[in-house]
Structures are given as structure tokens and as C-alpha cells.
Write a protein that holds these residues in place. Structure first.
Motif, PDB file in Angstrom:
ATOM      1  N   ASP A 130       0.829  -1.203   0.000  1.00  0.00           N
ATOM      2  CA  ASP A 130       0.000   0.000   0.000  1.00  0.00           C
ATOM      3  C   ASP A 130       0.869   1.261   0.000  1.00  0.00           C
ATOM      4  OD1 ASP A 130      -2.169  -1.700   0.091  1.00  0.00           O
ATOM      5  OD2 ASP A 130      -2.565  -1.387   2.233  1.00  0.00           O
ATOM      6  N   LYS A 131       1.895   1.269   0.806  1.00  0.00           N
ATOM      7  CA  LYS A 131       2.797   2.424   0.892  1.00  0.00           C
ATOM      8  C   LYS A 131       3.449   2.707  -0.456  1.00  0.00           C
ATOM      9  CE  LYS A 131       7.247   3.623   2.998  1.00  0.00           C
ATOM     10  NZ  LYS A 131       8.253   3.194   3.980  1.00  0.00           N
ATOM     11  N   PHE A 132       3.955   1.665  -1.112  1.00  0.00           N
ATOM     12  CA  PHE A 132       4.689   1.851  -2.365  1.00  0.00           C
ATOM     13  C   PHE A 132       3.776   1.872  -3.594  1.00  0.00           C
ATOM     14  CE2 PHE A 132       8.252   0.946   0.360  1.00  0.00           C
ATOM     15  CZ  PHE A 132       9.277   1.688  -0.187  1.00  0.00           C
ATOM     16  N   ALA A 133       2.459   1.930  -3.383  1.00  0.00           N
ATOM     17  CA  ALA A 133       1.515   2.054  -4.495  1.00  0.00           C
ATOM     18  C   ALA A 133       1.347   3.512  -4.925  1.00  0.00           C
ATOM     19  CB  ALA A 133       0.163   1.464  -4.109  1.00  0.00           C
ATOM     20  N   HIS A 134       1.851   4.441  -4.122  1.00  0.00           N
ATOM     21  CA  HIS A 134       1.698   5.875  -4.417  1.00  0.00           C
ATOM     22  C   HIS A 134       2.638   6.328  -5.529  1.00  0.00           C
ATOM     23  CE1 HIS A 134      -1.055   6.590  -1.118  1.00  0.00           C
ATOM     24  NE2 HIS A 134      -0.287   5.820  -0.362  1.00  0.00           N
ATOM     25  N   SER A 135       2.185   7.316  -6.261  1.00  0.00           N
ATOM     26  CA  SER A 135       2.975   7.831  -7.386  1.00  0.00           C
ATOM     27  C   SER A 135       4.291   8.445  -6.928  1.00  0.00           C
ATOM     28  CB  SER A 135       2.161   8.854  -8.181  1.00  0.00           C
ATOM     29  OG  SER A 135       1.782   9.934  -7.354  1.00  0.00           O
ATOM     30  N   LYS A 136       4.336   9.010  -5.720  1.00  0.00           N
ATOM     31  CA  LYS A 136       5.590   9.619  -5.246  1.00  0.00           C
ATOM     32  C   LYS A 136       6.677   8.564  -5.020  1.00  0.00           C
ATOM     33  CE  LYS A 136       4.529   9.658  -0.327  1.00  0.00           C
ATOM     34  NZ  LYS A 136       4.469  10.436   0.893  1.00  0.00           N
ATOM     35  N   LEU A 137       6.281   7.296  -4.948  1.00  0.00           N
ATOM     36  CA  LEU A 137       7.228   6.183  -4.823  1.00  0.00           C
ATOM     37  C   LEU A 137       7.211   5.327  -6.093  1.00  0.00           C
ATOM     38  CD1 LEU A 137       6.649   5.232  -1.076  1.00  0.00           C
ATOM     39  CD2 LEU A 137       8.585   6.462  -2.059  1.00  0.00           C
ATOM     40  N   SER A 138       6.935   5.974  -7.209  1.00  0.00           N
ATOM     41  CA  SER A 138       6.976   5.362  -8.550  1.00  0.00           C
ATOM     42  C   SER A 138       6.055   4.155  -8.701  1.00  0.00           C
ATOM     43  CB  SER A 138       8.405   4.959  -8.921  1.00  0.00           C
ATOM     44  OG  SER A 138       9.289   6.041  -8.797  1.00  0.00           O
ATOM     45  N   ARG A 139       5.047   4.056  -7.832  1.00  0.00           N
ATOM     46  CA  ARG A 139       4.131   2.909  -7.858  1.00  0.00           C
ATOM     47  C   ARG A 139       4.915   1.586  -7.912  1.00  0.00           C
ATOM     48  NH1 ARG A 139      -0.513   5.592  -8.216  1.00  0.00           N
ATOM     49  NH2 ARG A 139      -0.786   7.275  -9.702  1.00  0.00           N
ATOM     50  N   ALA A 140       5.979   1.544  -7.124  1.00  0.00           N
ATOM     51  CA  ALA A 140       6.904   0.402  -7.157  1.00  0.00           C
ATOM     52  C   ALA A 140       6.224  -0.927  -6.861  1.00  0.00           C
ATOM     53  CB  ALA A 140       8.056   0.633  -6.177  1.00  0.00           C
ATOM     54  N   SER A 141       5.234  -0.923  -5.977  1.00  0.00           N
ATOM     55  CA  SER A 141       4.581  -2.193  -5.641  1.00  0.00           C
ATOM     56  C   SER A 141       3.682  -2.688  -6.771  1.00  0.00           C
ATOM     57  CB  SER A 141       3.783  -2.061  -4.343  1.00  0.00           C
ATOM     58  OG  SER A 141       2.744  -1.112  -4.490  1.00  0.00           O
ATOM     59  N   SER A 142       3.433  -1.841  -7.748  1.00  0.00           N
ATOM     60  CA  SER A 142       2.615  -2.242  -8.897  1.00  0.00           C
ATOM     61  C   SER A 142       3.444  -2.855 -10.022  1.00  0.00           C
ATOM     62  CB  SER A 142       1.859  -1.030  -9.451  1.00  0.00           C
ATOM     63  OG  SER A 142       1.058  -0.467  -8.449  1.00  0.00           O
ATOM     64  N   ILE A 143       4.749  -2.787  -9.893  1.00  0.00           N
ATOM     65  CA  ILE A 143       5.627  -3.346 -10.929  1.00  0.00           C
ATOM     66  C   ILE A 143       5.651  -4.858 -10.741  1.00  0.00           C
ATOM     67  CG2 ILE A 143       7.974  -3.396 -11.859  1.00  0.00           C
ATOM     68  CD1 ILE A 143       8.289  -0.515 -10.683  1.00  0.00           C
ATOM     69  N   PRO A 144       5.187  -5.603 -11.740  1.00  0.00           N
ATOM     70  CA  PRO A 144       5.104  -7.060 -11.567  1.00  0.00           C
ATOM     71  C   PRO A 144       6.477  -7.722 -11.597  1.00  0.00           C
ATOM     72  CG  PRO A 144       4.461  -6.449 -13.790  1.00  0.00           C
ATOM     73  CD  PRO A 144       4.692  -5.163 -13.043  1.00  0.00           C
ATOM     74  N   PRO A 145       6.616  -8.802 -10.845  1.00  0.00           N
ATOM     75  CA  PRO A 145       7.893  -9.533 -10.888  1.00  0.00           C
ATOM     76  C   PRO A 145       8.062 -10.227 -12.234  1.00  0.00           C
ATOM     77  CG  PRO A 145       6.284 -10.726  -9.574  1.00  0.00           C
ATOM     78  CD  PRO A 145       5.644  -9.416  -9.946  1.00  0.00           C
ATOM     79  N   GLN A 146       9.293 -10.447 -12.604  1.00  0.00           N
ATOM     80  CA  GLN A 146       9.569 -11.239 -13.805  1.00  0.00           C
ATOM     81  C   GLN A 146       9.214 -12.690 -13.484  1.00  0.00           C
ATOM     82  OE1 GLN A 146      10.590 -10.246 -16.834  1.00  0.00           O
ATOM     83  NE2 GLN A 146      10.472  -8.142 -16.109  1.00  0.00           N
ATOM     84  N   PRO A 147       8.779 -13.447 -14.467  1.00  0.00           N
ATOM     85  CA  PRO A 147       8.433 -14.848 -14.190  1.00  0.00           C
ATOM     86  C   PRO A 147       9.644 -15.711 -13.846  1.00  0.00           C
ATOM     87  CG  PRO A 147       8.172 -14.334 -16.526  1.00  0.00           C
ATOM     88  CD  PRO A 147       8.493 -13.044 -15.837  1.00  0.00           C
ATOM     89  N   SER A 148      10.822 -15.259 -14.267  1.00  0.00           N
ATOM     90  CA  SER A 148      12.031 -16.041 -14.002  1.00  0.00           C
ATOM     91  C   SER A 148      12.985 -15.243 -13.127  1.00  0.00           C
ATOM     92  CB  SER A 148      12.718 -16.402 -15.318  1.00  0.00           C
ATOM     93  OG  SER A 148      13.115 -15.208 -15.973  1.00  0.00           O
ATOM     94  N   LEU A 149      13.981 -15.949 -12.625  1.00  0.00           N
ATOM     95  CA  LEU A 149      15.026 -15.320 -11.818  1.00  0.00           C
ATOM     96  C   LEU A 149      16.082 -14.711 -12.741  1.00  0.00           C
ATOM     97  CD1 LEU A 149      15.338 -18.168  -9.225  1.00  0.00           C
ATOM     98  CD2 LEU A 149      14.601 -15.845  -8.717  1.00  0.00           C
ATOM     99  N   PRO A 150      16.920 -13.823 -12.199  1.00  0.00           N
ATOM    100  CA  PRO A 150      18.009 -13.276 -13.017  1.00  0.00           C
ATOM    101  C   PRO A 150      18.879 -14.386 -13.597  1.00  0.00           C
ATOM    102  CG  PRO A 150      17.823 -12.064 -10.961  1.00  0.00           C
ATOM    103  CD  PRO A 150      16.909 -13.248 -10.867  1.00  0.00           C
ATOM    104  N   ALA A 151      19.298 -14.228 -14.836  1.00  0.00           N
ATOM    105  CA  ALA A 151      20.095 -15.244 -15.531  1.00  0.00           C
ATOM    106  C   ALA A 151      21.400 -15.541 -14.804  1.00  0.00           C
ATOM    107  CB  ALA A 151      20.378 -14.799 -16.959  1.00  0.00           C
ATOM    108  N   MET A 152      21.959 -14.548 -14.111  1.00  0.00           N
ATOM    109  CA  MET A 152      23.220 -14.772 -13.415  1.00  0.00           C
ATOM    110  C   MET A 152      23.108 -15.891 -12.382  1.00  0.00           C
ATOM    111  SD  MET A 152      23.512 -11.703 -10.581  1.00  0.00           S
ATOM    112  CE  MET A 152      24.460 -12.608  -9.395  1.00  0.00           C
ATOM    113  N   LEU A 153      21.905 -16.156 -11.874  1.00  0.00           N
ATOM    114  CA  LEU A 153      21.722 -17.200 -10.868  1.00  0.00           C
ATOM    115  C   LEU A 153      21.817 -18.591 -11.468  1.00  0.00           C
ATOM    116  CD1 LEU A 153      18.826 -15.712  -8.725  1.00  0.00           C
ATOM    117  CD2 LEU A 153      21.290 -15.396  -8.470  1.00  0.00           C
ATOM    118  N   ASP A 154      21.654 -18.694 -12.783  1.00  0.00           N
ATOM    119  CA  ASP A 154      21.750 -19.995 -13.448  1.00  0.00           C
ATOM    120  C   ASP A 154      23.152 -20.578 -13.354  1.00  0.00           C
ATOM    121  OD1 ASP A 154      19.112 -19.741 -14.184  1.00  0.00           O
ATOM    122  OD2 ASP A 154      19.573 -18.980 -16.190  1.00  0.00           O
ATOM    123  N   HIS A 155      24.130 -19.714 -13.172  1.00  0.00           N
ATOM    124  CA  HIS A 155      25.523 -20.145 -13.155  1.00  0.00           C
ATOM    125  C   HIS A 155      26.034 -20.427 -11.755  1.00  0.00           C
ATOM    126  CE1 HIS A 155      25.377 -19.047 -17.337  1.00  0.00           C
ATOM    127  NE2 HIS A 155      25.029 -17.817 -17.016  1.00  0.00           N
TER     128      HIS A 155
END
Length: 156
Positions: A130-155
Motif C-alpha cells: 500500500d505504501k509503495f503504491a503511491h505515485s511519489k514512490l513510482s508505484r513500485a509495488s505495482s511493478i510485476p515480478p519477472q516470471p524467471s530469476l536473473p540469468a546470473m543465478l543460473d551459473h
């Protein structure tokens, strides 16, 4: 060997010498420094702050050092925004902070899982969202996660 009373007296002497000026180091302290070093834009910074904050309410993150949580939030935040997470300065900071890539990978995996649970509404604690849903915090909580992990973790 010192008695319990002697240890308490030594602690009082130390606290007086420090004038009770003590501060707990948190992931936020490390995150602020890391975002500054990497010259993050506001959206990236806010997403990393959000990812760091959601660890506060989760018991499993107590096993990680504050620096590892901050570095994991940056790694996952950059991946979420499709930015290069292996910036040379980032790797240098990992080395200076003595963060092993395996330790980073484990924390990133857990953090990604938490982020996914929040996005899927399967996590009940929503204050940070709720806190990070505000525009002053770039609506960060609304940014969806990527379906996969960072590629660097594969190694790792």
C-alpha cells in the motif's frame, strides 16, 4: 573469567564513552549507499526500497546480513526492470562487502518468491504494498515480478 555483574559494569562504561550514540545497521543503510554508487533513477531506487522493505515482515530473512538483503533487492530490482544486474560497480561492491554469489543467489531466490506471492495476492501482509503504491514512490509495488530469476543465478 568475568562475572555477570562485571560484564554489565563494562557495558555501562562503554555506553557512557559512546554517549549512548548507537545505531543499528539495516538493509536500508546499505541500499542507500548502493543505489547512490550505481546512480539509480528514481523508479529503480523505489523498487529496490520496496523489495528491501518487504523483507522486514518475513522471518526467513533474519538469516541474511543487511548488506546481503540490500544487494539482493538491487539485483532483483534491476532484473525486474530488465536492466543489467551485473554492473561492474555492483560486482565490486559485492566483493568489498564480502558477499558470496551463492549467498546472494539464495536471498534473491527467496526475495523473488516473496515478490511473486505479493503480486499473486497470496501474502496477507500488505502495508508495504500500500505504501509503495503511491505515485511519489513510482508505484513500485505495482511493478510485476519477472516470471524467471536473473540469468546470473543460473551459473551459481
Amino acid at each position: 573469567m568475568h562475572s555477570a555483574q562485571e560484564v554489565l559494569q563494562m557495558e555501562v562504561v562503554i555506553l557512557h564513552a559512546l554517549k549512548f550514540n548507537l545505531t543499528a545497521v539495516t538493509p536500508h543503510n546499505f541500499l542507500t549507499r548502493l543505489c547512490s554508487l550505481l546512480n539509480h533513477d528514481q523508479q529503480t531506487k523505489h523498487l529496490c526500497e520496496y523489495l528491501t522493505e518487504i523483507t522486514i515482515q518475513e522471518f526467513q530473512y533474519l538469516k541474511y546480513r543487511p548488506s546481503v538483503i540490500a544487494a539482493s533487492a538491487v539485483c532483483l530490482g534491476m532484473h525486474t526492470l530488465r536492466k543489467d544486474s551485473l554492473h561492474p560497480m555492483f560486482l565490486q561492491v559485492l566483493s568489498m562487502w564480502r558477499i558470496e554469489l551463492g549467498e546472494l543467489a539464495e536471498c534473491v531466490r527467496e526475495l523473488h518468491g516473496t515478490h511473486v506471492r505479493i503480486a499473486n495476492k497470496t501474502r496477507t501482509l500488505q502495508a508495504s504494498s500500500d505504501k509503495f503504491a503511491h505515485s511519489k514512490l513510482s508505484r513500485a509495488s505495482s511493478i510485476p515480478p519477472q516470471p524467471s530469476l536473473p540469468a546470473m543465478l543460473d551459473h551459481l
